[in-house]
Design a protein around this motif. Structure first.
Motif, PDB file in Angstrom:
ATOM      1  N   ASN A 145       0.843  -1.189   0.000  1.00 50.13           N
ATOM      2  CA  ASN A 145       0.000   0.000   0.000  1.00 50.13           C
ATOM      3  C   ASN A 145       0.877   1.237   0.000  1.00 50.13           C
ATOM      4  O   ASN A 145       2.100   1.157   0.167  1.00 50.13           O
ATOM      5  CB  ASN A 145      -0.912   0.021   1.242  1.00 50.13           C
ATOM      6  CG  ASN A 145      -1.952  -1.079   1.209  1.00 50.13           C
ATOM      7  OD1 ASN A 145      -2.811  -1.108   0.340  1.00 50.13           O
ATOM      8  ND2 ASN A 145      -1.875  -1.993   2.166  1.00 50.13           N
ATOM      9  N   LEU A 146       0.248   2.387  -0.150  1.00 45.02           N
ATOM     10  CA  LEU A 146       0.978   3.648  -0.066  1.00 45.02           C
ATOM     11  C   LEU A 146       1.232   4.050   1.379  1.00 45.02           C
ATOM     12  O   LEU A 146       1.950   5.018   1.628  1.00 45.02           O
ATOM     13  CB  LEU A 146       0.217   4.759  -0.800  1.00 45.02           C
ATOM     14  CG  LEU A 146      -0.001   4.539  -2.304  1.00 45.02           C
ATOM     15  CD1 LEU A 146      -0.701   5.741  -2.916  1.00 45.02           C
ATOM     16  CD2 LEU A 146       1.314   4.252  -3.027  1.00 45.02           C
ATOM     17  N   TYR A 147       0.639   3.344   2.307  1.00 45.63           N
ATOM     18  CA  TYR A 147       0.949   3.546   3.722  1.00 45.63           C
ATOM     19  C   TYR A 147       1.601   2.273   4.254  1.00 45.63           C
ATOM     20  O   TYR A 147       1.205   1.163   3.923  1.00 45.63           O
ATOM     21  CB  TYR A 147      -0.308   3.900   4.523  1.00 45.63           C
ATOM     22  CG  TYR A 147      -1.445   2.908   4.433  1.00 45.63           C
ATOM     23  CD1 TYR A 147      -1.550   1.838   5.328  1.00 45.63           C
ATOM     24  CD2 TYR A 147      -2.439   3.035   3.458  1.00 45.63           C
ATOM     25  CE1 TYR A 147      -2.595   0.937   5.251  1.00 45.63           C
ATOM     26  CE2 TYR A 147      -3.484   2.137   3.372  1.00 45.63           C
ATOM     27  CZ  TYR A 147      -3.561   1.090   4.273  1.00 45.63           C
ATOM     28  OH  TYR A 147      -4.602   0.187   4.194  1.00 45.63           O
ATOM     29  N   TYR A 148       2.632   2.462   5.064  1.00 53.87           N
ATOM     30  CA  TYR A 148       3.382   1.318   5.589  1.00 53.87           C
ATOM     31  C   TYR A 148       4.298   1.817   6.694  1.00 53.87           C
ATOM     32  O   TYR A 148       4.452   3.032   6.905  1.00 53.87           O
ATOM     33  CB  TYR A 148       4.184   0.633   4.488  1.00 53.87           C
ATOM     34  CG  TYR A 148       5.176   1.518   3.776  1.00 53.87           C
ATOM     35  CD1 TYR A 148       6.505   1.609   4.202  1.00 53.87           C
ATOM     36  CD2 TYR A 148       4.798   2.283   2.665  1.00 53.87           C
ATOM     37  CE1 TYR A 148       7.417   2.412   3.553  1.00 53.87           C
ATOM     38  CE2 TYR A 148       5.706   3.099   2.009  1.00 53.87           C
ATOM     39  CZ  TYR A 148       7.010   3.166   2.454  1.00 53.87           C
ATOM     40  OH  TYR A 148       7.912   3.968   1.814  1.00 53.87           O
ATOM     41  N   LEU A 160       2.467   7.682   5.811  1.00 55.88           N
ATOM     42  CA  LEU A 160       1.057   7.793   5.474  1.00 55.88           C
ATOM     43  C   LEU A 160       0.897   8.042   3.975  1.00 55.88           C
ATOM     44  O   LEU A 160       1.809   8.533   3.313  1.00 55.88           O
ATOM     45  CB  LEU A 160       0.392   8.922   6.260  1.00 55.88           C
ATOM     46  CG  LEU A 160       0.495   8.847   7.786  1.00 55.88           C
ATOM     47  CD1 LEU A 160      -0.309   9.983   8.419  1.00 55.88           C
ATOM     48  CD2 LEU A 160       0.015   7.497   8.303  1.00 55.88           C
ATOM     49  N   GLY A 161      -0.275   7.710   3.445  1.00 54.82           N
ATOM     50  CA  GLY A 161      -0.549   7.909   2.030  1.00 54.82           C
ATOM     51  C   GLY A 161      -1.955   8.420   1.818  1.00 54.82           C
ATOM     52  O   GLY A 161      -2.692   8.709   2.763  1.00 54.82           O
ATOM     53  N   GLN A 176      -6.836   2.551   6.505  1.00 51.09           N
ATOM     54  CA  GLN A 176      -5.571   3.191   6.877  1.00 51.09           C
ATOM     55  C   GLN A 176      -5.636   3.738   8.305  1.00 51.09           C
ATOM     56  O   GLN A 176      -4.659   3.623   9.055  1.00 51.09           O
ATOM     57  CB  GLN A 176      -5.205   4.327   5.912  1.00 51.09           C
ATOM     58  CG  GLN A 176      -3.841   4.927   6.222  1.00 51.09           C
ATOM     59  CD  GLN A 176      -3.347   5.946   5.209  1.00 51.09           C
ATOM     60  OE1 GLN A 176      -2.297   6.550   5.405  1.00 51.09           O
ATOM     61  NE2 GLN A 176      -4.079   6.151   4.125  1.00 51.09           N
ATOM     62  N   PHE A 177      -6.771   4.297   8.706  1.00 52.40           N
ATOM     63  CA  PHE A 177      -6.913   4.771  10.083  1.00 52.40           C
ATOM     64  C   PHE A 177      -6.771   3.613  11.074  1.00 52.40           C
ATOM     65  O   PHE A 177      -6.102   3.737  12.101  1.00 52.40           O
ATOM     66  CB  PHE A 177      -8.273   5.449  10.275  1.00 52.40           C
ATOM     67  CG  PHE A 177      -8.268   6.924   9.990  1.00 52.40           C
ATOM     68  CD1 PHE A 177      -7.437   7.787  10.695  1.00 52.40           C
ATOM     69  CD2 PHE A 177      -9.102   7.459   9.014  1.00 52.40           C
ATOM     70  CE1 PHE A 177      -7.438   9.152  10.442  1.00 52.40           C
ATOM     71  CE2 PHE A 177      -9.106   8.817   8.755  1.00 52.40           C
ATOM     72  CZ  PHE A 177      -8.274   9.670   9.462  1.00 52.40           C
ATOM     73  N   GLU A 178      -7.394   2.491  10.778  1.00 54.06           N
ATOM     74  CA  GLU A 178      -7.306   1.328  11.670  1.00 54.06           C
ATOM     75  C   GLU A 178      -5.864   0.831  11.751  1.00 54.06           C
ATOM     76  O   GLU A 178      -5.368   0.497  12.839  1.00 54.06           O
ATOM     77  CB  GLU A 178      -8.229   0.211  11.169  1.00 54.06           C
ATOM     78  CG  GLU A 178      -8.229  -1.015  12.061  1.00 54.06           C
ATOM     79  CD  GLU A 178      -9.175  -2.101  11.560  1.00 54.06           C
ATOM     80  OE1 GLU A 178      -9.303  -3.134  12.250  1.00 54.06           O
ATOM     81  OE2 GLU A 178      -9.780  -1.933  10.478  1.00 54.06           O
ATOM     82  N   TRP A 179      -5.207   0.777  10.609  1.00 57.17           N
ATOM     83  CA  TRP A 179      -3.805   0.353  10.580  1.00 57.17           C
ATOM     84  C   TRP A 179      -2.933   1.305  11.392  1.00 57.17           C
ATOM     85  O   TRP A 179      -2.084   0.879  12.185  1.00 57.17           O
ATOM     86  CB  TRP A 179      -3.332   0.304   9.129  1.00 57.17           C
ATOM     87  CG  TRP A 179      -1.853   0.201   8.964  1.00 57.17           C
ATOM     88  CD1 TRP A 179      -1.078  -0.922   8.996  1.00 57.17           C
ATOM     89  CD2 TRP A 179      -0.943   1.301   8.754  1.00 57.17           C
ATOM     90  NE1 TRP A 179       0.243  -0.602   8.815  1.00 57.17           N
ATOM     91  CE2 TRP A 179       0.352   0.744   8.673  1.00 57.17           C
ATOM     92  CE3 TRP A 179      -1.116   2.675   8.627  1.00 57.17           C
ATOM     93  CZ2 TRP A 179       1.478   1.536   8.464  1.00 57.17           C
ATOM     94  CZ3 TRP A 179       0.012   3.475   8.427  1.00 57.17           C
ATOM     95  CH2 TRP A 179       1.283   2.894   8.348  1.00 57.17           C
TER      96      TRP A 179
END
Length: 313
Positions: A145-148, A160-161, A176-179
């Motif tokens: 993903n673009l967030y990692y 963040l992405g 993404q918020f949960e991650w």
């Protein structure tokens, strides 16, 4: 496919950049007590027809290779290309593959990398897949993903992405918020400060500069999550092309969060009238016991600026 991408990018790198010469070695403030360090640039805006921006990236990679204590990570904080085009992406990774010596390269996506702009008719999903494909073809840092996030020397680096084309702003999905909630919870247990990176700043942090160019509608939700756990957070953002200010505007401390805006590396920093508008600037961050030092360096001219910030944690 990976080897074909590498071949094309390597050929392009040979034609678009030749190093200007030997880069003088430089070192951290106190290398004997350095716990870790990393390099941050933003808004390189590499364009296929702009030789100066090719030079900027090439000189950056040559410069960081001359550090006597190699950065443990390099973070490119979005708008790495101007239009997310195939040729631009190939040029960027060709230069990185040939000249970069930093082991961990963490790339964030900005609006110019993944949105439908004036010079790119591809949609968000196509550009997202291209971003991930090139990242995974060239870097050990494999992403889905673009967030990692990555843990380096015991420190959390959280990227963040945007999960949709939100034009110049950001869209953060429920996933993404949960991650991010889980990452911040895990990071809080490490006892170390968290290094958080996003192309977009929160709405109310640098509100005098291009207000439309901030997170957008989800800014308060993101802020609430960042204060949920007992984390000391250093939040690095770009996008605003703000440059450097004598009065430290571009740095803001709010409780346990320190916000740091990174000047544009590839474009003139003139979105507001700053004291230093030069291109080529980025951050060299040095972490010591209970202190983080941010040194602003011109990686293209291979010299330190007069700006340096010290934060306790």
């Amino acid at each position: 496919m990976k080897y074909f991408l590498r071949l094309i990018s390597a050929i392009l790198a040979l034609f678009i950049f030749s190093p200007s010469g030997d880069v003088p070695a430089y070192s951290p403030i106190d290398k004997d007590n350095l716990k870790t360090s990393f390099t941050v640039i933003s808004d390189g805006h590499l364009e296929s027809n702009n030789s100066q921006k090719h030079k900027n990236y090439g000189e950056l990679f040559c410069d960081t290779a001359s550090n006597e204590v190699m950065s443990r990570a390099m973070i490119m904080l979005g708008d790495n290309t101007m239009n997310g085009q195939l040729i631009e992406t190939s040029m960027l990774y060709g230069l990185l593959n040939k000249y970069n010596k930093i082991e961990n390269v963490l790339n964030a996506a900005g609006n110019h990398d993944v949105y439908t702009g004036d010079y790119n008719s591809n949609d968000y999903e196509t550009l997202k897949k291209r971003f991930i494909k090139y990242n995974n073809a060239f870097l050990d840092n494999q992403i889905e993903n673009l967030y990692y996030s990555r843990v380096i020397d015991g420190y959390y680096y959280i990227i963040l992405g945007t999960d949709a084309d939100a034009d110049i702003q950001q869209y953060i999905s429920p996933e993404q918020f949960e991650w991010l909630d889980g990452e911040l919870k895990s990071a809080s247990e490490s006892g170390n400060p968290v290094f958080l990176f996003s192309h977009w700043p929160l709405n109310d942090v640098f509100s005098d500069a291009w207000q439309e160019g901030h997170v957008g509608e989800q800014s308060d939700e993101l802020k609430n999550l960042l204060t949920k756990y007992d984390n000391r957070i250093f939040f690095f953002t770009g996008h605003l092309h703000m440059g450097i200010f004598e009065n430290d505007y571009g740095i803001k401390e709010d409780g346990k969060i320190t916000y740091i805006n990174v000047p544009s590396f590839g474009s003139v920093n003139d979105i507001v009238e700053s004291d230093v508008e030069d291109t080529g600037m980025g951050l060299q961050v040095e972490v010591y016991d209970k202190e983080l030092v941010v040194r602003i360096r011109n990686f293209v001219e291979h010299q330190w600026t007069d700006y340096e910030y010290h934060f306790s944690y």
